[in-house]
Write a protein that holds these residues in place. Structure first.
Motif, PDB file in Angstrom:
ATOM      1  N   THR A  85      41.442  62.149  24.364  1.00 55.44           N
ATOM      2  CA  THR A  85      41.324  63.379  23.491  1.00 55.44           C
ATOM      3  C   THR A  85      41.116  62.847  21.824  1.00 55.44           C
ATOM      4  OG1 THR A  85      43.830  62.944  23.209  1.00 55.44           O
ATOM      5  CG2 THR A  85      43.047  64.993  24.596  1.00 55.44           C
ATOM      6  N   MET A  86      41.171  61.554  21.758  1.00 60.50           N
ATOM      7  CA  MET A  86      40.857  60.882  20.411  1.00 60.50           C
ATOM      8  C   MET A  86      39.637  60.239  20.610  1.00 60.50           C
ATOM      9  SD  MET A  86      44.666  59.612  20.162  1.00 60.50           S
ATOM     10  CE  MET A  86      44.477  58.453  18.729  1.00 60.50           C
ATOM     11  N   ALA A  87      38.561  60.467  21.418  1.00 61.17           N
ATOM     12  CA  ALA A  87      37.279  60.065  21.475  1.00 61.17           C
ATOM     13  C   ALA A  87      36.433  60.341  20.345  1.00 61.17           C
ATOM     14  CB  ALA A  87      36.725  60.628  22.733  1.00 61.17           C
ATOM     15  N   TRP A  88      35.790  59.316  19.698  1.00 65.56           N
ATOM     16  CA  TRP A  88      34.907  59.381  18.506  1.00 65.56           C
ATOM     17  C   TRP A  88      33.437  59.124  18.874  1.00 65.56           C
ATOM     18  CZ3 TRP A  88      38.342  55.823  14.930  1.00 65.56           C
ATOM     19  CH2 TRP A  88      39.431  56.361  14.651  1.00 65.56           C
ATOM     20  N   GLN A  89      33.062  58.469  19.713  1.00 69.11           N
ATOM     21  CA  GLN A  89      31.675  57.990  19.922  1.00 69.11           C
ATOM     22  C   GLN A  89      30.871  59.279  20.031  1.00 69.11           C
ATOM     23  OE1 GLN A  89      30.900  55.107  22.975  1.00 69.11           O
ATOM     24  NE2 GLN A  89      32.465  53.710  22.053  1.00 69.11           N
ATOM     25  N   GLY A  90      29.762  59.245  19.208  1.00 68.71           N
ATOM     26  CA  GLY A  90      28.928  60.383  19.369  1.00 68.71           C
ATOM     27  C   GLY A  90      29.217  61.674  18.633  1.00 68.71           C
ATOM     28  N   GLN A 100      39.169  66.217  13.841  1.00 65.13           N
ATOM     29  CA  GLN A 100      39.975  65.594  14.794  1.00 65.13           C
ATOM     30  C   GLN A 100      41.196  64.968  14.575  1.00 65.13           C
ATOM     31  OE1 GLN A 100      37.389  63.191  17.641  1.00 65.13           O
ATOM     32  NE2 GLN A 100      38.935  62.920  19.035  1.00 65.13           N
ATOM     33  N   LEU A 101      41.060  64.029  13.298  1.00 62.34           N
ATOM     34  CA  LEU A 101      41.859  63.358  12.985  1.00 62.34           C
ATOM     35  C   LEU A 101      43.284  64.280  12.301  1.00 62.34           C
ATOM     36  CD1 LEU A 101      40.327  60.233  11.445  1.00 62.34           C
ATOM     37  CD2 LEU A 101      42.131  60.176  12.942  1.00 62.34           C
ATOM     38  N   LYS A 102      43.033  65.394  11.725  1.00 60.50           N
ATOM     39  CA  LYS A 102      43.891  66.466  11.131  1.00 60.50           C
ATOM     40  C   LYS A 102      44.392  67.207  12.259  1.00 60.50           C
ATOM     41  CE  LYS A 102      42.410  68.528   7.725  1.00 60.50           C
ATOM     42  NZ  LYS A 102      41.377  69.237   6.610  1.00 60.50           N
ATOM     43  N   ASP A 103      44.067  67.078  13.577  1.00 59.27           N
ATOM     44  CA  ASP A 103      44.565  67.946  14.613  1.00 59.27           C
ATOM     45  C   ASP A 103      45.634  67.329  15.475  1.00 59.27           C
ATOM     46  OD1 ASP A 103      44.779  69.812  16.755  1.00 59.27           O
ATOM     47  OD2 ASP A 103      42.924  69.801  17.311  1.00 59.27           O
ATOM     48  N   PRO A 104      46.801  67.824  15.417  1.00 57.89           N
ATOM     49  CA  PRO A 104      47.832  66.929  16.128  1.00 57.89           C
ATOM     50  C   PRO A 104      47.641  66.832  17.735  1.00 57.89           C
ATOM     51  CG  PRO A 104      48.890  68.498  14.472  1.00 57.89           C
ATOM     52  CD  PRO A 104      47.284  68.762  14.632  1.00 57.89           C
ATOM     53  N   GLU A 105      46.864  67.909  18.285  1.00 56.57           N
ATOM     54  CA  GLU A 105      46.508  68.045  19.447  1.00 56.57           C
ATOM     55  C   GLU A 105      45.502  66.649  19.865  1.00 56.57           C
ATOM     56  OE1 GLU A 105      45.544  72.057  21.065  1.00 56.57           O
ATOM     57  OE2 GLU A 105      47.763  72.757  20.484  1.00 56.57           O
ATOM     58  N   ARG A 106      44.929  66.271  18.987  1.00 57.77           N
ATOM     59  CA  ARG A 106      43.624  65.375  19.060  1.00 57.77           C
ATOM     60  C   ARG A 106      43.720  64.018  18.258  1.00 57.77           C
ATOM     61  NH1 ARG A 106      38.261  67.938  17.862  1.00 57.77           N
ATOM     62  NH2 ARG A 106      39.262  69.095  16.116  1.00 57.77           N
ATOM     63  N   ASN A 107      45.035  63.783  17.833  1.00 57.32           N
ATOM     64  CA  ASN A 107      45.423  62.626  17.011  1.00 57.32           C
ATOM     65  C   ASN A 107      46.382  61.863  17.292  1.00 57.32           C
ATOM     66  OD1 ASN A 107      47.434  63.961  15.993  1.00 57.32           O
ATOM     67  ND2 ASN A 107      46.850  64.041  13.876  1.00 57.32           N
ATOM     68  N   ASP A 167      49.393  63.581  18.215  1.00 56.22           N
ATOM     69  CA  ASP A 167      50.548  64.261  17.962  1.00 56.22           C
ATOM     70  C   ASP A 167      51.067  63.899  16.635  1.00 56.22           C
ATOM     71  OD1 ASP A 167      52.148  66.407  18.334  1.00 56.22           O
ATOM     72  OD2 ASP A 167      53.694  65.456  19.244  1.00 56.22           O
ATOM     73  N   ARG A 168      50.181  63.389  15.719  1.00 58.03           N
ATOM     74  CA  ARG A 168      50.809  62.979  14.525  1.00 58.03           C
ATOM     75  C   ARG A 168      50.494  63.727  13.338  1.00 58.03           C
ATOM     76  NH1 ARG A 168      47.886  58.557  16.709  1.00 58.03           N
ATOM     77  NH2 ARG A 168      49.161  56.740  17.109  1.00 58.03           N
ATOM     78  N   SER A 169      51.356  63.904  12.292  1.00 61.97           N
ATOM     79  CA  SER A 169      51.181  64.679  10.999  1.00 61.97           C
ATOM     80  C   SER A 169      50.276  63.835  10.203  1.00 61.97           C
ATOM     81  CB  SER A 169      52.693  64.859  10.544  1.00 61.97           C
ATOM     82  OG  SER A 169      53.066  63.803   9.800  1.00 61.97           O
ATOM     83  N   LEU A 170      49.923  64.452   9.101  1.00 65.71           N
ATOM     84  CA  LEU A 170      48.956  63.400   8.146  1.00 65.71           C
ATOM     85  C   LEU A 170      50.006  62.413   7.544  1.00 65.71           C
ATOM     86  CD1 LEU A 170      47.264  66.392   6.243  1.00 65.71           C
ATOM     87  CD2 LEU A 170      46.247  64.789   8.066  1.00 65.71           C
ATOM     88  N   ASP A 171      50.998  62.630   7.254  1.00 66.74           N
ATOM     89  CA  ASP A 171      51.882  61.429   6.820  1.00 66.74           C
ATOM     90  C   ASP A 171      52.132  60.444   7.884  1.00 66.74           C
ATOM     91  OD1 ASP A 171      52.310  62.336   4.262  1.00 66.74           O
ATOM     92  OD2 ASP A 171      54.073  63.397   4.778  1.00 66.74           O
ATOM     93  N   GLU A 172      52.111  60.762   9.212  1.00 69.30           N
ATOM     94  CA  GLU A 172      52.281  59.986  10.195  1.00 69.30           C
ATOM     95  C   GLU A 172      50.964  59.250  10.445  1.00 69.30           C
ATOM     96  OE1 GLU A 172      55.977  61.677  13.184  1.00 69.30           O
ATOM     97  OE2 GLU A 172      53.471  62.394  13.269  1.00 69.30           O
ATOM     98  N   LEU A 173      49.828  60.058  10.330  1.00 75.95           N
ATOM     99  CA  LEU A 173      48.370  59.184  10.258  1.00 75.95           C
ATOM    100  C   LEU A 173      48.423  57.997   9.362  1.00 75.95           C
ATOM    101  CD1 LEU A 173      45.557  59.241  11.582  1.00 75.95           C
ATOM    102  CD2 LEU A 173      44.998  61.045   9.718  1.00 75.95           C
TER     103      LEU A 173
END
Length: 222
Positions: A144-149, A158-165, A167-173
């Motif tokens: 779910t956290m794939a970036w290539q391509g 993707q990084l802002k979406d808890p379902e694909r990062n 399950d992190r909030s922006l502060d946790e990111l």
């Protein structure tokens, strides 16, 4: 376990390790024949948040901050372990040798898990011209956290979406980018690899500034 099975497992493991070391030596004999250094596609200096303070528009500044973060995100040190396929890449985006698959939890397939070759720390090969990367938690990022391509805009979303990062909030990111030691490996990748641009501290500061300015993604309509 039967003796012949033990012998089979030992022989297979030895073959895999021998292949890995042979590939490293071949790879670096080529690299050193071209000048002793692997080509780095991300040598540009990583700027800190203060470099963008003169951008008056908040959204434009936020987008510029993420583009700067992209120098790290799109470097091979990060991209190699965020594949969309079932296998990682290595070096500057080459197929992984020996061939491996994601497996359960990104730890590799049973019988050939990541820990077969990757220990708790980087190990320099005997000729001193390369290394096998290592970390106590060495594994692939979840699918779910794939970036290539993906484009930088897509990775940002993707990084802002808890379902694909994860399950992190922006502060946790921010905390993840600033303090996670596997993320930090990108700046201490072992002999023969170019580290990610800048430092983890600087990457974390950019992430903090991006979040505080609204976490705007590249290409977002104003």
């Amino acid at each position: 376990m039967r003796p012949w099975i033990n012998r089979h497992v030992i022989t297979t493991t030895a073959f895999v390790l021998a292949g890995a070391f042979a590939y490293i030596n071949l790879d670096y004999s080529i690299a050193y024949s071209l000048g002793g250094k692997m080509v780095d596609r991300h040598e540009e200096r990583l700027r800190g948040p203060e470099a963008f303070s003169d951008i008056p528009d908040n959204a434009e500044r936020s987008e510029a901050l993420f583009r700067e973060m992209g120098k790290v995100i799109e470097s091979p040190r990060c991209m190699n372990c965020h594949p969309k396929a079932d296998s990682p890449t290595q070096r500057e985006g080459r197929p992984h040798t020996p061939p491996v698959t994601r497996g359960v939890g990104g730890m590799g397939a049973e019988g050939l898990q990541c820990s077969t070759c990757h220990g708790e720390e980087n190990v320099t090969v005997t000729n001193g011209e390369g290394s096998i990367p290592g970390h106590p938690a060495w594994h692939l990022a979840p699918a779910t956290m794939a970036w290539q391509g993906s484009s930088l805009k897509e990775i940002c979303e993707q990084l802002k979406d808890p379902e694909r990062n994860g399950d992190r909030s922006l502060d946790e990111l921010v905390e993840h980018n600033s303090e996670d030691t596997l993320v930090g490996w990108a700046w201490t990748p072992g002999v023969g690899r170019e580290p990610a641009p800048g430092t983890q501290e600087l990457f974390g500061a950019l992430t903090r500034a991006w979040v505080d300015s609204g976490a705007v993604c590249p290409g977002t309509p104003g």
